[in-house]
Design a protein around this motif. Structure first.
Motif, short mmCIF file in Angstrom:
data_model
loop_
_atom_site.label_atom_id
_atom_site.label_comp_id
_atom_site.label_asym_id
_atom_site.label_seq_id
_atom_site.Cartn_x
_atom_site.Cartn_y
_atom_site.Cartn_z
N ALA A 610 0.83 -1.21 0.00
CA ALA A 610 0.00 0.00 0.00
C ALA A 610 0.87 1.26 0.00
O ALA A 610 1.92 1.29 0.62
CB ALA A 610 -0.90 -0.01 1.23
N TYR A 624 -5.29 -6.59 2.78
CA TYR A 624 -6.67 -6.14 2.59
C TYR A 624 -7.08 -6.55 1.18
O TYR A 624 -6.42 -6.20 0.20
CB TYR A 624 -6.73 -4.62 2.76
N SER A 626 -8.80 -6.06 -1.88
CA SER A 626 -9.50 -4.96 -2.52
C SER A 626 -10.43 -5.52 -3.59
O SER A 626 -10.34 -6.68 -3.95
CB SER A 626 -8.48 -4.01 -3.15
N LYS A 627 -11.31 -4.67 -4.07
CA LYS A 627 -12.28 -5.15 -5.04
C LYS A 627 -11.62 -5.25 -6.41
O LYS A 627 -11.38 -4.25 -7.07
CB LYS A 627 -13.48 -4.21 -5.08
N ARG A 629 -8.64 -5.74 -7.36
CA ARG A 629 -7.27 -5.30 -7.58
C ARG A 629 -6.28 -6.06 -6.70
O ARG A 629 -5.22 -5.58 -6.35
CB ARG A 629 -7.14 -3.79 -7.35
N LYS A 632 -3.91 -5.72 -1.01
CA LYS A 632 -3.03 -4.59 -0.67
C LYS A 632 -2.47 -4.84 0.72
O LYS A 632 -3.21 -5.13 1.66
CB LYS A 632 -3.84 -3.28 -0.63
N GLU A 644 -11.43 -1.85 9.49
CA GLU A 644 -11.84 -2.95 8.62
C GLU A 644 -11.80 -4.25 9.41
O GLU A 644 -10.83 -4.54 10.11
CB GLU A 644 -10.86 -3.06 7.43
N ARG A 647 -12.67 -8.51 4.82
CA ARG A 647 -11.71 -8.23 3.76
C ARG A 647 -10.27 -8.21 4.25
O ARG A 647 -9.38 -7.76 3.57
CB ARG A 647 -12.00 -6.89 3.09
#
Ligand code: MN
Length: 741
Positions: A610, A624, A626-627, A629, A632, A644, A647
């Motif tokens: 990140a 994490y 990601s949607k 991608r 991260k 969070e 996820r």
């Protein structure tokens, strides 16, 4: 020192400015200004017995040698006419235009401001002079030329005045000249001041300098010849000369830094002037390969110029015969800036579209100089923000037209139309806030009374008095108004607290809705009323909790997490997450040393670091999803993922990781600014083999600190740790922290 009182004639002045001013109407206007000043000052004489006009000719000559604009020279010739003759601003405006009139009027204000205080001249008054001058760079240049000429003719003043003027020159004018890089002018002022303040020290250093010059000059000539022979094998163009350290600089090293004369090794230095920046580094390379450089003495002011725009390479070498010499390498342009600072940079050039306004803006932007002046007087005024302070002080000082007295006889300058309220706030915020009445010349007066120059004002206070909104109509200064507003808004804030509490309650309700919880609000509010929860979030009661939610000191999600009432929603998301992992097809099979981070089970995946918290090997990390991608990787403490729960997947650093790879890390240093700070920081970073990809510094007026932001390429967390320890050891650095964006 031999001080000679050499008078400048108008013909000499004309010969000087004719080098760069050829426009016929400009030439006529300057000549007209000289005749005007000559006539106005007729019958006035200097202490030296010379006609007064010799002073303004001397000032104009200094200005012409700096190649200032025609208007600046004209204002230099006229600078004492409003103060010392029957001339008015309107007269000057009619004959020479509004630009010249503005300059002369500003100079007159500074003269009045400084004369008023005379014997009891205090730091605060100095600052006002700085600020008044900051109105226009040309005003400063003329005032400095005026002061330099007065210093040059100081021998005709009585000894007490010589001491006072010399002290004031060192305290007020030298720092400004330094800030603007006007080094030749500054150096002459310093030497003259020292001569009048400590004549025996001055003479002693001058004698020592002469003696030592004779001793080391032959060594220097030898070195010069050697360098010339080295450079003659190249086709570099250059000039080489010797420069002698100024008497005042030697004095500072001896008496302030406590060094012996013999231990100052840069009394004589060689200066090499060449054509391009690249040539500078080339010459440095030849010198470093032929002589032994003294470690730690290399300074690259080309890559990192000093705040006053000074640029040069400095290195110190052993000449081979027991002497140590400093060598300065720079281009011709850099050399001119080194001697004349902004004056060299903004030299008047005919035929170009010269505009004093854009010059002023450019200088303010480049040197941040107005901010610096303000910074000096802003300290301890944290009840106003710096910008507000700057603009109001600027406005109030430039409009200062009324001078009144405190009961103790101190002069306070105020704008026209100022009232006792303005007077009270100008002296002290507390005095304004507890004001209940005022006496002018020992008589009680209404607070709306407009003050006049010469009034003696006394403020009557009462403990329970407080400002009211009517005062906003009575006060004339921005300063007083903003203090009154500040006080009133603090009063009002008590009433708005309930609104904040309601707002906080609503945003907590919203978060519960987002989590699709079935629990009713009533039962949640019961859960919230819990001493353990209050202690955890450091609040007094429920209202306090809502209040802090409203102003975002506490996040609603953090409260719900604490209550652990998110289970059902988390399960739903978990399913969704697995879908996402599959759908994005981010799981891949082969692991290579290119993969910095792996899934916890050792599988490779589409994983990237990140940008917000720039994790590096050795950091505690978390992934994490990601949607679409991939994953991260964040540092575990990254605030962007603090709330969070879904996820999130566990990840590890690849044990087979390519050890030679470096990773970008963002961090910030908080420091007190000083010369050479950035260079020291850069040297420390690069000495770690770390690549430096970005460094920038910003002055934060509200905290009074300089924040340096850095992006560096670093191997891993333990290297970073050591680097931080070393950065903390740099003088005036007091905090180093990694950043998350
Ligand atoms: Mn003068």
């Amino acid at each position: 020192m031999v001080i000679e009182n050499k008078l400048v004639t108008f013909d000499e002045l004309k010969a000087s400015y004719s080098r760069y001013i050829t426009n016929k109407s400009d030439l006529e206007r300057i000549e007209k200004a000289y005749k005007y000043a000559d006539k106005k000052h007729e019958g006035q004489f200097r202490k030296s017995g010379d006609p007064y006009v010799s002073h303004v000719l001397g000032v104009a000559m200094i200005l012409s040698s700096m190649q200032t604009s025609p208007d600046t020279i004209i204002a230099g010739l006229l600078h004492d006419t409003i103060e010392d003759t029957d001339t008015t601003k309107e007269d000057i405006e009619q004959t020479f235009g509004s630009e010249v009139a503005f300059l002369v009027e500003s100079l007159t204000k500074i003269t009045r401001l400084s004369d008023f205080h005379n014997s009891d001249f205090q730091a605060e008054d100095h600052r006002k002079i700085f600020l008044a001058m900051a109105a226009d760079i040309r005003v400063i240049i003329i005032k400095l030329a005026d002061r330099l000429h007065n210093m040059r003719t100081l021998q005709f003043q009585p000894p007490a005045k010589q001491v006072r003027i010399s002290n004031e020159t060192l305290d007020v004018y030298v720092p400004i000249a330094h800030r603007l890089g006007l080094n030749s002018l500054m150096s002459e002022m310093q030497n003259l001041s020292l001569y009048y303040l400590h004549p025996d020290i001055y003479n002693d250093i001058e004698k020592k300098l002469q003696k030592s010059y004779n001793q080391i000059d032959s060594s220097l000539q030898f070195l010069k010849a050697k360098i010339q022979s080295i450079l003659s094998t190249t086709n570099l163009e250059y000039e080489i000369s010797a420069r002698v350290k100024s008497i005042y600089s030697i004095y500072k090293k001896m008496y302030i830094k406590n060094k012996k004369f013999e231990d100052i090794y840069d009394i004589l230095a060689l200066r090499i002037i060449t054509k391009t920046e690249t040539n500078c580094y080339e010459i440095l390379g030849y010198i470093h390969s032929s002589f032994t450089p003294v470690p730690g003495r290399f300074k690259d002011y080309i890559a990192v110029p000093k705040p006053n725009m000074y640029q040069s390479l400095h290195t110190t070498i052993l000449s081979g015969d027991g002497h140590v010499f400093e060598i300065q390498i720079r281009t011709k342009e850099m050399d001119e800036t080194a001697e004349g600072g902004i004056a060299a940079h903004w030299r008047y050039k005919e035929g170009t579209s010269y505009d004093p306004r854009s010059e002023q803006k450019d200088i303010e932007a480049r040197l941040h100089w107005f901010k610096d002046f303000v910074r000096m007087s802003y300290e301890g005024r944290d009840d106003l923000n710096a910008k507000e302070y700057e603009s109001q002080l600027k406005e109030d000082i430039f409009n200062a037209n009324v001078y009144v007295f405190t009961p103790k006889g101190k002069v306070i300058d105020l704008p026209n139309g100022a009232t006792p309220i303005d007077f009270a706030y100008r002296i002290h915020t507390g005095l304004g806030n507890s004001l209940s009445g005022a006496k002018v010349n020992n008589k009680l007066v209404p607070l709306s009374t407009k003050l006049k120059t010469g009034d003696m004002v006394e403020i009557i206070t009462r403990k329970d008095a407080q400002p009211n909104s009517e005062w906003l109509n009575i006060a004339g200064t921005g300063f007083a108004k903003s203090h009154i507003r500040k006080y009133l808004s603090k009063l009002n804030s008590e009433f708005t607290k309930q609104e904040q509490v309601d707002k906080g309650r609503n945003s907590l309700k919203d978060s519960i809705r987002e989590r699709k919880l079935s629990t009713s609000w009533n039962s949640i509010e019961k859960l919230l009323t819990d001493q353990k929860l209050f202690a955890n979030f450091q609040v007094k009661d429920l209202d306090d909790l809502y209040f802090k939610v409203a102003n975002k000191t506490i996040m609603p999600n953090a409260i719900l997490d604490f209550l652990n009432i998110n289970r059902s929603s988390q399960e739903a998301l978990q399913d969704h997450l697995e879908d996402e992992l599959k759908k994005a097809n981010i799981l891949k099979k082969k692991i290579s040393s290119e993969d910095a981070v792996l899934l916890e089970n050792g599988d490779s995946a589409l994983i990237s670091l990140a940008n917000c918290c720039t994790p590096i090997p050795g950091d505690e990390i978390i992934g994490y999803v990601s949607k679409g991608r991939g994953i991260k990787v964040h540092r575990k403490d990254c605030p962007n993922i603090a709330h969070e729960h879904a996820r999130i997947v566990s990840v590890i650093w690849n044990p087979e990781l390519d050890k030679t790879k470096k990773y970008p890390v963002d961090f910030v240093l908080e420091c007190y600014d000083r010369n050479g700070l950035l260079v020291d920081i850069m040297n420390t970073i690069t000495s770690y083999g770390a690549g430096l990809t970005n460094i920038s510094a910003r002055y934060k007026a509200n905290k009074g600190v300089t924040v340096v932001s850095v992006t560096a390429l670093i191997d891993n967390a333990s290297v970073l740790d050591k680097l931080f320890t070393n950065l903390m050891n740099i003088k005036s650095v007091y905090s180093v922290k990694r950043t998350s964006h």
